[in-house]
Design an enzyme around this catalytic site. Structure first.
Site, PDB file in Angstrom:
ATOM      1  N   HIS A 299       0.845  -1.187   0.000  1.00 46.25           N
ATOM      2  CA  HIS A 299       0.000   0.000   0.000  1.00 46.25           C
ATOM      3  C   HIS A 299       0.880   1.235   0.000  1.00 46.25           C
ATOM      4  O   HIS A 299       1.939   1.251   0.610  1.00 46.25           O
ATOM      5  CB  HIS A 299      -0.925   0.019   1.234  1.00 46.25           C
ATOM      6  CG  HIS A 299      -2.087   0.934   1.057  1.00 46.25           C
ATOM      7  ND1 HIS A 299      -2.023   2.269   1.369  1.00 46.25           N
ATOM      8  CD2 HIS A 299      -3.322   0.721   0.556  1.00 46.25           C
ATOM      9  CE1 HIS A 299      -3.183   2.829   1.073  1.00 46.25           C
ATOM     10  NE2 HIS A 299      -3.987   1.922   0.581  1.00 46.25           N
ATOM     11  N   ASP A 356      -7.989  -5.381   0.039  1.00 44.40           N
ATOM     12  CA  ASP A 356      -8.459  -6.238  -1.049  1.00 44.40           C
ATOM     13  C   ASP A 356      -8.023  -7.688  -0.905  1.00 44.40           C
ATOM     14  O   ASP A 356      -8.499  -8.551  -1.634  1.00 44.40           O
ATOM     15  CB  ASP A 356      -7.965  -5.677  -2.396  1.00 44.40           C
ATOM     16  CG  ASP A 356      -8.716  -4.406  -2.753  1.00 44.40           C
ATOM     17  OD1 ASP A 356      -9.894  -4.309  -2.371  1.00 44.40           O
ATOM     18  OD2 ASP A 356      -8.123  -3.518  -3.390  1.00 44.40           O
TER      19      ASP A 356
END
Ligand code: CMC
Length: 416
Positions: A299, A356
């Site tokens: 991320h 996700d």
């Protein structure tokens, strides 16, 4: 706390003002830098660039903190519904009972779409991805909504996007539309519009409603991510709300952004079909000559853990256990996570599972097909996009227009 930072070259001595946020995050204000020195800053991917002052959500990527309007995500998940969270994100405060009823009832009033939009949808080939359909039809909606009050536009979108998503799904599987029911809440209506069986009364399943409520809350806002920045950029040119949201949906579709949830399940299924040797795939992800990346890992902001991923993992475990499903993909995901987190490549680069990694497993358990996962993410992110569009407008932000460093030809003449 310093108020200025010196910018010194042989030629220039210039003081750059410093801006502080609520948690003492600091930024150097370079807005006058070029005017005073000729320099611009260079930051591909905006890795280190603040584009606005915002009061919607806050992330501390090092500590794994996420706040919506000041409330920790862990608190919101346990105490709020998705529709309360949407109100909070859009309006800045949690609603009282009267405000919530008004908000929910108004959304129900807008729970229908024009027959000509249905006609357009029914003429789109079934093989086309639902994210492309959602983006296109969100754009088109604009032509069918005559609405004088801007606040109503937000509610129209909250009401109509789930209908478009559900219609897209039902058309593809060849089942007639199922309409919203004024007696049901937002999440139950969403599930009914997707999954009710023709000519049968719709039975709610609280386990499924709870899982969907939670995963949509986890998606609801995430400060200046790629799709939100897209929405703000369009809005900054004074493009309308619907076209800005449509562009946000297109940005979210990308595999590095929201499209990762579909990519994660496809990756896990491929690993499973190929024998489930997770270490082989971890090695592949580390190989710089191989384009494969561990989807659902890494991320831009979180460098310790993604608090949404922790919650999503629990929600996935609960929903699978409570529904009595046996899902070998969840075990494989946990095994992959455990092994990747021990690997020095992932440790050194601070790569952790993101939202996700587990969200697709939840959607699959609820019954959504893979190509609907990112659509569900879009429905969850909708309040965040709209709040940013509204904030950008209220702040009267200037048109977004970055500069560049030109590396093409010098001026030349056409020889003929
Ligand atoms: N697998 C293998 N290596 C990775 C991964 C990964 N998933 N993610 C990052 N790296 C490596 C990358 O190759 C780079 O290595 P090096 O420094 O040797 O060049 C380093 O880690 C830093 O990565 P980056 O691509 O420069 O980082 P970024 O901040 O530009 O990208 C990201 C962030 C999320 C796009 C990226 O981590 C990624 O591609 N992850 C997989 C896709 C994914 O799961 N996306 C969902 C994001 S969360 C949902 C949302 O969008 O909000």
């Amino acid at each position: 706390m310093c108020n200025v930072v010196d910018f010194n070259t042989d030629e220039y001595h210039y003081k750059l003002p410093v801006i502080y946020g609520t948690f003492c995050e600091k930024a150097i204000n370079i807005s006058q830098l070029r005017e005073n020195t000729g320099f611009i800053t260079f930051d591909p991917g905006f890795k280190n660039t603040g584009i606005t002052k915002s009061s919607i959500s806050f992330i501390d990527g090092e500590k794994g903190i996420l706040l919506y309007r000041g409330y920790p995500i862990e608190d919101i998940i346990n105490k709020c519904s998705f529709i309360e969270t949407s109100y909070l994100i859009l309006n800045g405060e949690l609603p009282d009972t009267a405000q919530l009823n008004f908000f929910s009832e108004k959304i129900k009033k807008f729970h229908h779409i024009h027959k000509d939009i249905k006609k357009i949808l029914y003429n789109i080939p079934n093989f086309y991805h639902p994210m492309g359909i959602l983006s296109s039809l969100t754009y088109i909606l604009d032509a069918f909504i005559q609405c004088l009050q801007e606040e109503d536009l937000y509610l129209h979108l909250l009401a109509k996007l789930p209908i478009l998503a559900a219609l897209t799904y039902r058309k593809k599987i060849g089942v007639p539309p199922s309409h919203a029911d004024r007696n049901l809440d937002y999440i139950s209506n969403l599930l009914k519009m997707f999954f009710s069986i023709p000519n049968q009364s719709y039975e709610q399943n609280p386990i499924i409603s709870d899982a969907l409520n939670k995963i949509l809350i986890l998606h609801a806002d995430h400060e200046q991510n790629c799709s939100t920045t897209t929405v703000r950029l369009l809005g900054s040119a004074h493009s309308g709300l619907f076209s800005s949201i449509s562009a946000g949906i297109s940005a979210l579709w990308g595999r590095l952004h929201g499209g990762a949830n579909q990519a994660v399940i496809e990756m896990l299924e491929t690993i499973f079909k190929n024998g489930g040797n997770v270490n082989k795939w971890i090695e592949k992800a580390k190989n710089k000559k191989d384009p494969f990346r561990l989807m659902g890992f890494g991320h831009r902001i979180y460098k310790n853990f993604d608090p949404r991923a922790k919650i999503a993992k629990k929600v996935a475990e609960n929903v699978i256990q409570q529904l009595g499903i046996s899902d070998p993909i969840l075990d494989l995901a946990k095994n992959l996570e455990e092994n990747a987190l021990k690997d020095s490549y992932f440790v050194e680069k601070k790569l952790y599972p993101n939202i996700d990694f587990y969200s697709g497993i939840i959607y699959q358990a609820i019954g959504f097909p893979k190509d609907m996962f990112t659509v569900m993410f879009a429905l969850g992110r909708l309040p965040g996009w709209m709040a940013h569009w509204k904030e950008m407008k209220l702040n009267r932000e200037p048109i977004g227009r970055p500069r560049q460093i030109y590396i093409g030809y010098k001026k030349r003449n056409i020889k003929k």
